[in-house]
Design a protein around this motif. Structure first.
Motif, PDB file in Angstrom:
ATOM      1  N   HIS A  21     -13.707   1.660  -3.720  1.00  0.00           N
ATOM      2  CA  HIS A  21     -13.408   0.248  -3.965  1.00  0.00           C
ATOM      3  C   HIS A  21     -12.709   0.066  -5.315  1.00  0.00           C
ATOM      4  O   HIS A  21     -12.392   1.044  -6.007  1.00  0.00           O
ATOM      5  N   ASP A  22     -12.514  -1.197  -5.704  1.00  0.00           N
ATOM      6  CA  ASP A  22     -11.662  -1.502  -6.860  1.00  0.00           C
ATOM      7  C   ASP A  22     -12.412  -1.659  -8.173  1.00  0.00           C
ATOM      8  O   ASP A  22     -11.859  -2.165  -9.146  1.00  0.00           O
ATOM      9  N   VAL A  23     -13.652  -1.206  -8.265  1.00  0.00           N
ATOM     10  CA  VAL A  23     -14.488  -1.496  -9.418  1.00  0.00           C
ATOM     11  C   VAL A  23     -13.841  -1.080 -10.741  1.00  0.00           C
ATOM     12  O   VAL A  23     -13.868  -1.820 -11.723  1.00  0.00           O
ATOM     13  N   LEU A  69      -1.708  -6.559  -9.481  1.00  0.00           N
ATOM     14  CA  LEU A  69      -2.210  -5.380  -8.775  1.00  0.00           C
ATOM     15  C   LEU A  69      -2.787  -5.771  -7.424  1.00  0.00           C
ATOM     16  O   LEU A  69      -2.557  -5.086  -6.415  1.00  0.00           O
ATOM     17  N   ALA A  70      -3.518  -6.868  -7.374  1.00  0.00           N
ATOM     18  CA  ALA A  70      -4.128  -7.316  -6.122  1.00  0.00           C
ATOM     19  C   ALA A  70      -3.105  -7.705  -5.072  1.00  0.00           C
ATOM     20  O   ALA A  70      -3.437  -7.757  -3.876  1.00  0.00           O
ATOM     21  N   LYS A 107      -2.995  -1.099   0.463  1.00  0.00           N
ATOM     22  CA  LYS A 107      -3.147  -0.107   1.535  1.00  0.00           C
ATOM     23  C   LYS A 107      -4.040   1.048   1.081  1.00  0.00           C
ATOM     24  O   LYS A 107      -4.904   1.502   1.835  1.00  0.00           O
ATOM     25  N   MET A 108      -3.826   1.506  -0.141  1.00  0.00           N
ATOM     26  CA  MET A 108      -4.638   2.609  -0.653  1.00  0.00           C
ATOM     27  C   MET A 108      -6.112   2.237  -0.655  1.00  0.00           C
ATOM     28  O   MET A 108      -6.955   2.970  -0.131  1.00  0.00           O
ATOM     29  N   ARG A 109      -6.431   1.086  -1.207  1.00  0.00           N
ATOM     30  CA  ARG A 109      -7.832   0.668  -1.267  1.00  0.00           C
ATOM     31  C   ARG A 109      -8.396   0.386   0.134  1.00  0.00           C
ATOM     32  O   ARG A 109      -9.534   0.753   0.441  1.00  0.00           O
ATOM     33  N   SER A 110      -7.603  -0.246   0.988  1.00  0.00           N
ATOM     34  CA  SER A 110      -8.067  -0.561   2.346  1.00  0.00           C
ATOM     35  C   SER A 110      -8.366   0.706   3.124  1.00  0.00           C
ATOM     36  O   SER A 110      -9.386   0.811   3.821  1.00  0.00           O
ATOM     37  N   ASP A 111      -7.485   1.699   3.029  1.00  0.00           N
ATOM     38  CA  ASP A 111      -7.690   2.961   3.743  1.00  0.00           C
ATOM     39  C   ASP A 111      -8.963   3.657   3.266  1.00  0.00           C
ATOM     40  O   ASP A 111      -9.798   4.084   4.078  1.00  0.00           O
ATOM     41  N   ARG A 112      -9.121   3.767   1.974  1.00  0.00           N
ATOM     42  CA  ARG A 112     -10.275   4.484   1.439  1.00  0.00           C
ATOM     43  C   ARG A 112     -11.587   3.785   1.786  1.00  0.00           C
ATOM     44  O   ARG A 112     -12.573   4.440   2.131  1.00  0.00           O
ATOM     45  N   CYS A 113     -11.587   2.467   1.690  1.00  0.00           N
ATOM     46  CA  CYS A 113     -12.798   1.730   2.056  1.00  0.00           C
ATOM     47  C   CYS A 113     -13.113   1.884   3.536  1.00  0.00           C
ATOM     48  O   CYS A 113     -14.272   2.053   3.936  1.00  0.00           O
ATOM     49  N   LEU A 128     -16.504   0.686   4.638  1.00  0.00           N
ATOM     50  CA  LEU A 128     -16.583  -0.583   3.917  1.00  0.00           C
ATOM     51  C   LEU A 128     -15.340  -1.399   4.188  1.00  0.00           C
ATOM     52  O   LEU A 128     -14.287  -0.869   4.522  1.00  0.00           O
ATOM     53  N   SER A 129     -15.453  -2.698   4.003  1.00  0.00           N
ATOM     54  CA  SER A 129     -14.259  -3.553   4.068  1.00  0.00           C
ATOM     55  C   SER A 129     -13.860  -3.890   2.650  1.00  0.00           C
ATOM     56  O   SER A 129     -14.709  -4.026   1.758  1.00  0.00           O
TER      57      SER A 129
END
Length: 331
Positions: free
Chosen positions: A94-96, A310-311, A318-324, A329-330
């Motif tokens: 996630h983006d933490v 960035l958001a 796409k990078m964050r969505s794929d990894r989650c 996770l969503s």
């Protein structure tokens, strides 16, 4: 005999702790608290800091990129697209760590080092296991990669042992507070009949691992979502921020549950069961931490957010969505 807790100057308090401890472990205040970040920056900017501290160990960086971080904080020009891999490519999907306060610490250390002789420059040690996302393209590959990685806390403890303690250096650790527990917690459901869980293993704590190997650690919890006036009424009169030693005080003698009211979930009885820290079997707060960093009432605290630019970046999304998605996770 219990005595009221007393607030002291937080920068002097932390620096004094380094006189007797080779490691000070500081809870980062819930990943993104801007007041906790402001304290960290004030601490490293204090002229006494580089005379006492050699390293800052962070949760918010992938150890795969240690050499790049070393070059960056020593002043070398590193393209943004390269250095940001250190915090964007950790084991956390996630983006933490993409919130500006985490990048900000790296840049503050770089700026500080530009004013220091080479032998006194601060090193930033990236504590997260060295996952290589360039070799991960789907959930199955992520599972295989994750199996090959060390536990996150074991990895951090190993890095601190080899890069700090073995070299007779001193380090400030900046991690989420649950990575800094000294003793195991017990959990129980609040359903009827209550279900008790075995404790979380000690090896999941950076502090317990280090102290088990002979390190001398001073640890600080940063409460951001509890009302401490329920434990000691004059808390509201304290200057913010303040460091508050808690041994032998009302703030120290209560269960850790008083500082961690949050729930965790586990699969039991063919369903998810909600669990909380068991206040009767779990250690007291003073058994877990030496002090707290008081930042003020929870209602006064603010939180860093991912930048709008960035958001809105399609490649980043796409990078964050794929990894989650790969970890279920969503975004």
């Amino acid at each position: 005999m219990t005595r009221p807790a007393t607030a002291i100057d937080p920068i002097t308090g932390v620096l004094d702790a380094f006189q007797l401890h080779n490691v000070v472990a500081l809870c980062d205040g819930g990943h993104g608290c801007e007041q906790a970040y402001a304290f960290r920056i004030a601490l490293i900017r204090d002229p006494r800091f580089p005379a006492l501290v050699n390293d800052i160990v962070v949760e918010s960086g992938n150890s795969l990129y240690q050499s790049i971080m070393d070059r960056f904080v020593s002043g070398e020009d590193i393209p943004d697209r390269e250095i940001r891999k250190a915090w964007q490519n950790t084991t956390q999907a996630h983006d933490v760590w993409d919130r500006p306060v985490f990048e900000g610490l790296f840049r503050e250390v770089r700026d500080l080092n530009a004013t220091l002789p080479k032998e006194r420059q601060i090193r930033v040690l990236l504590g997260d296991p060295p996952i290589d996302w360039s070799k991960v393209n789907n959930a199955a590959e992520l599972r295989e990669t994750s199996r090959a990685l060390e536990d996150r806390d074991i990895c951090a403890a190993r890095i601190i042992q080899s890069e700090v303690l073995a070299k007779q250096r001193r380090a400030l650790i900046v991690y989420g507070g649950m990575h800094l527990l000294r003793k195991r917690l017990f959990w129980r459901s609040e359903e009827e009949p209550a279900m008790e869980l075995e404790p979380i293993p000690l090896e999941n704590s950076i502090v317990s691992l280090l102290e088990g190997q002979g390190a001398n650690v001073y640890s600080v919890w940063t409460p951001v979502d509890v009302d401490l006036t329920t434990l000691q009424s004059d808390v509201c009169s304290w200057h913010t921020p303040s460091l508050v030693p808690i041994r032998g005080t009302p703030l120290g003698e209560v269960s850790f549950r008083s500082y961690y009211p949050h729930a965790m979930f586990t699969g039991q009885r063919d369903a998810l069961v909600k669990l909380h820290v068991d206040p009767e079997r779990s250690p007291s707060m003073e058994e877990q931490f030496n002090a707290i960093l008081y930042l003020g009432p929870a209602s006064d605290l603010t939180w860093s957010q991912v930048s709008p630019a960035l958001a809105a970046d399609p490649e980043y999304i796409k990078m964050r969505s794929d990894r989650c998605a790969w970890i279920g996770l969503s975004l």
